[in-house]
Every structure is written in C-alpha cells, then in structure tokens.
Write a protein that holds these residues in place. Structure first.
Motif, mmCIF file in Angstrom:
data_model
loop_
_atom_site.group_PDB
_atom_site.id
_atom_site.type_symbol
_atom_site.label_atom_id
_atom_site.label_comp_id
_atom_site.label_asym_id
_atom_site.label_seq_id
_atom_site.Cartn_x
_atom_site.Cartn_y
_atom_site.Cartn_z
ATOM 1 N N LEU A 1 -11.648 2.326 3.064
ATOM 2 C CA LEU A 1 -11.417 1.996 1.562
ATOM 3 C C LEU A 1 -11.310 0.417 1.523
ATOM 4 O O LEU A 1 -10.653 -0.375 2.337
ATOM 5 N N GLN B 1 -6.173 13.933 -2.122
ATOM 6 C CA GLN B 1 -5.490 12.552 -2.239
ATOM 7 C C GLN B 1 -6.287 12.024 -3.281
ATOM 8 O O GLN B 1 -6.314 10.687 -3.488
ATOM 9 N N ALA C 1 -4.465 9.313 -5.226
ATOM 10 C CA ALA C 1 -3.962 8.160 -4.322
ATOM 11 C C ALA C 1 -5.290 7.388 -3.981
ATOM 12 O O ALA C 1 -4.755 6.055 -3.700
ATOM 13 N N VAL C 2 -6.413 7.811 -3.659
ATOM 14 C CA VAL C 2 -7.449 6.977 -3.313
ATOM 15 C C VAL C 2 -7.866 6.078 -4.227
ATOM 16 O O VAL C 2 -8.142 4.838 -4.167
ATOM 17 N N GLU D 1 -5.295 3.373 -4.551
ATOM 18 C CA GLU D 1 -5.297 2.385 -3.393
ATOM 19 C C GLU D 1 -6.530 1.353 -3.586
ATOM 20 O O GLU D 1 -6.244 0.241 -3.408
ATOM 21 N N SER E 1 0.908 -1.276 -0.033
ATOM 22 C CA SER E 1 -0.057 -0.135 0.266
ATOM 23 C C SER E 1 0.785 1.177 0.019
ATOM 24 O O SER E 1 1.739 1.373 0.560
ATOM 25 N N ARG E 2 0.617 2.164 -0.855
ATOM 26 C CA ARG E 2 1.301 3.315 -0.898
ATOM 27 C C ARG E 2 0.089 4.567 -0.402
ATOM 28 O O ARG E 2 0.314 5.746 -0.667
ATOM 29 N N LYS E 3 -0.979 4.454 0.339
ATOM 30 C CA LYS E 3 -2.003 5.130 0.737
ATOM 31 C C LYS E 3 -1.280 6.025 1.827
ATOM 32 O O LYS E 3 -0.894 5.625 2.751
ATOM 33 N N TYR F 1 -12.184 7.276 4.865
ATOM 34 C CA TYR F 1 -10.832 6.945 4.221
ATOM 35 C C TYR F 1 -10.140 5.739 4.626
ATOM 36 O O TYR F 1 -9.806 4.945 3.900
#
Length: 363
Positions: A56, A341, A344-345, A348, A35-37, A53
């Motif tokens: 997710l 974000q 990014a969301v 993810e 994960s890069r969240k 958030y």
C-alpha cells in the motif's frame, strides 16, 4: 568580544534558524501520523492479497482498494464448497451420490410438470367434453334399449349386470354348447344356453333383438365414449400420497419443512382438481390449478447445483487437485480477511498521503 556580521550573512543565519523551527514543527506533525494499519496474519503474508496489502502506498488508487476488498455471499459459498471438497475422502462416491440425488430431483419435477399438464385448463375441458359425450351417448343407447326391450317380462334388461350375463352366455355358447356357430344359435333344435330349454318362437325373436341391441351402433358409440373417458382419466395417472412426496424429497435432498411445504400444497391442489373432474359440469367449477413455477424453478436450480458439484468431485477423483484447491481456499480466506479491513486500508492510504505531503513540505 565583539563580532561583526554583515547584513547579508545575518539574513542567511536567521533564515536557517526559521527553517529548522519549521522542520521541527513538521516532525511533530509526522509523529502524530503513526501507522495504525492492522498486522496481516502470517499465513496470509505470501498470498497475492497479502503482497498487495504490504505494498500500500499514497498512490494506491481507490479502484484497487474496491477490487481487493470486495467480498460477497457467492465468495462465502465458494469457501464452503472448497472446504467441503477438501473434506471429502472419496470424491468418486460423492459424485455418484450427488448424481443420484439429481435424478430424484428431476423425476419429481418431471412428475409434477406432467400432472400440471394433464390437469391443465385445456385438458380438463377435453375431459369434461368426453364426460358429456359419454352421458349423451349412454342416453341414446338407453333409449334404443327401451325400444327393444319394451314388453320384456322382467325388468333390468340392458343394465350392466344383464350385459355381463349376456357376454358370459355368449362365451359359453361359442366355446362349449354350440362351438363354431354364431351366437345366439337360433336353429329349430336350439336350446337356451341359460335354462337349457328348447327355444320358442318368441324366445328366438327376443334373443335376436337382444343381440341386435348389444351389437347395435348406439351401444357401440356409448361403449366407445365410456372407454374414451376412462382412458383420459387413467392417462392422468395416480397422484402420490403426502408420505410418498416426503420420501421423494428426502431422497432428492429437497427441503421439506412446515405443515404444508410448497410441493405438498401443489400436489394436494392437483389431487382435488382431478377428484372434481367427474363431479362438475364446467371448467369454472373446478379448483384453480396451482402455481408451481417458483418452487419448480428453485428445485431445478438444486438439480443443476448437484450436477456442478458432482462434476467437480469427478475431476477431483480423476486427478489430484487438492494442492490447487487448498491454494484457492487460502487465497479466498486472505481476501475475506482483507475485506474486513476495508476501512483500515482507506485510513492507511490517507495517512500515507498526509505523510507524503508533510515530507514534501519538509524537503
């Protein structure tokens, strides 16, 4: 030592070995899907946005992402408004200040709209018609005066100066010299109220003809036409100076920028239009009326904004709404962080979906 393994059992042993190899390869792929969240700021963790958030999953629909990561200029304004309200130490005073500004805005708008109406094409045509009517009736009165005063020993009879002298003579006669008697008093023993000498027969006739002219219909019509034009011009009212306009703008909180702000340009055009009304012969010779609609609409919106903010300040003054306002501001700031974000969301969710597929394959 030799062992014997039946073919059926050998098949299962080899199948297990292959499955373990495939599992190891899947584990390798899973290792590449870390994960890069981004980590949500701690102060936003307990917000509605923060909880969403944190939850997710591979099944989070795109519609939810679009809804929770949406941000607009209106949201920026809401943040600014809330911060301003929370920073206000005296909401009641702020409300009064805003309502005062609103009144200044409305007064300015009303004044401009009034001028635009009074200097409209329709009203300008009416004033030009009154001016023409005045000239015609004054010429008719002058023609009547020429007929009456023909042969008079002195020039200037019937002029404005002469009429002023005549009216003063009337007042003196009715108030002092011959009180209670009609002017001019022309009895045999009457004297001239100006030179105090006995009136000759010619003088009596001249006095009578002068009064007949002054009270004649032609002169009445001319005076009425002059008064109508004067009243029409007075009704337009005075037009504010540039400095007065700047003072109004400052009091109303209206932006006043550049050498010729829209409000100043509009008023200058109206000022020129009024000044030319008495010089031109037709409507086509007048300067065009200014188009005030865009900035008037913008200024009215400012007055409406003042009213809205003043109402909120009054509510703040009446009850302690600070906790609710702080909560709203906190949620908005969390939403803004999440909107930043968005990519990014989405990444993810795609990662979670890939992990879900690999885990399903492994099982």
């Amino acid at each position: 030592i030799f062992t014997y393994e039946p073919p059926a059992l050998l098949f299962f042993s080899e199948l297990i070995a292959v499955c373990e190899q495939i599992s190891q390869r899947i584990d390798g792929k899973l290792g590449r899907h870390a994960s890069r969240k981004p980590q949500i700021p701690a102060e936003f963790a307990d917000t509605v946005v923060g909880k969403w958030y944190s939850s997710l999953s591979a099944t989070t629909p795109p519609e939810d992402v679009a809804l929770h990561t949406k941000w607009s200029t209106e949201d920026d304004q809401s943040v600014a408004d809330l911060e301003e309200r929370l920073a206000e130490k005296s909401p009641a005073d702020r409300a009064r200040e805003l309502l005062t500004k609103k009144k200044h805005v409305e007064d300015m708008v009303r004044g401009i709209e009034n001028l635009v109406s009074k200097l409209s094409d329709e009203n300008s045509r009416r004033i030009l018609k009154l001016k023409k009517d005045k000239l015609i009736k004054r010429e008719a009165a002058q023609a009547a005066a020429t007929k009456v005063f023909c042969g008079a020993p002195l020039e200037g009879i019937g002029t404005d100066t002469w009429k002023l002298l005549w009216e003063h003579a009337r007042q003196y006669s009715e108030d002092h010299a011959y009180a209670g008697r009609a002017f001019p008093h022309l009895a045999s023993d009457a004297k001239c109220v100006l030179c105090q000498q006995p009136l000759s027969d010619d003088a009596r006739k001249r006095f009578a003809s002068f009064e007949e002219f002054v009270k004649g219909q032609a002169e009445k019509d001319a005076k009425a036409a002059e008064k109508a034009l004067e009243d029409a011009m007075v009704a337009i009212g005075d037009i504010a100076t540039d400095q007065a306009i700047k003072t109004q703008c400052d009091a109303a909180g209206v932006t006043y920028e550049g050498d010729m702000p829209p409000v100043v340009a509009s008023v200058e055009a109206l000022r020129q239009r009024k000044a030319r009304l008495l010089d031109v012969e037709s409507e086509g010779d007048l300067p065009d009326p200014p188009d005030c609609t865009p900035w008037l609409q913008e200024t009215k919106q400012k007055a409406s904004k003042y009213a809205d903010v003043a109402k909120k300040c009054q509510e703040d003054a009446a009850t302690d709404t600070r906790p609710q306002l702080q909560s709203q501001l906190h949620e908005l700031k969390a939403r803004k962080w999440l909107s930043e974000q968005r990519d990014a969301v989405k990444a993810e969710i795609e990662r979670l979906q890939a992990v879900e597929r690999l885990n399903h394959a492994k099982r």
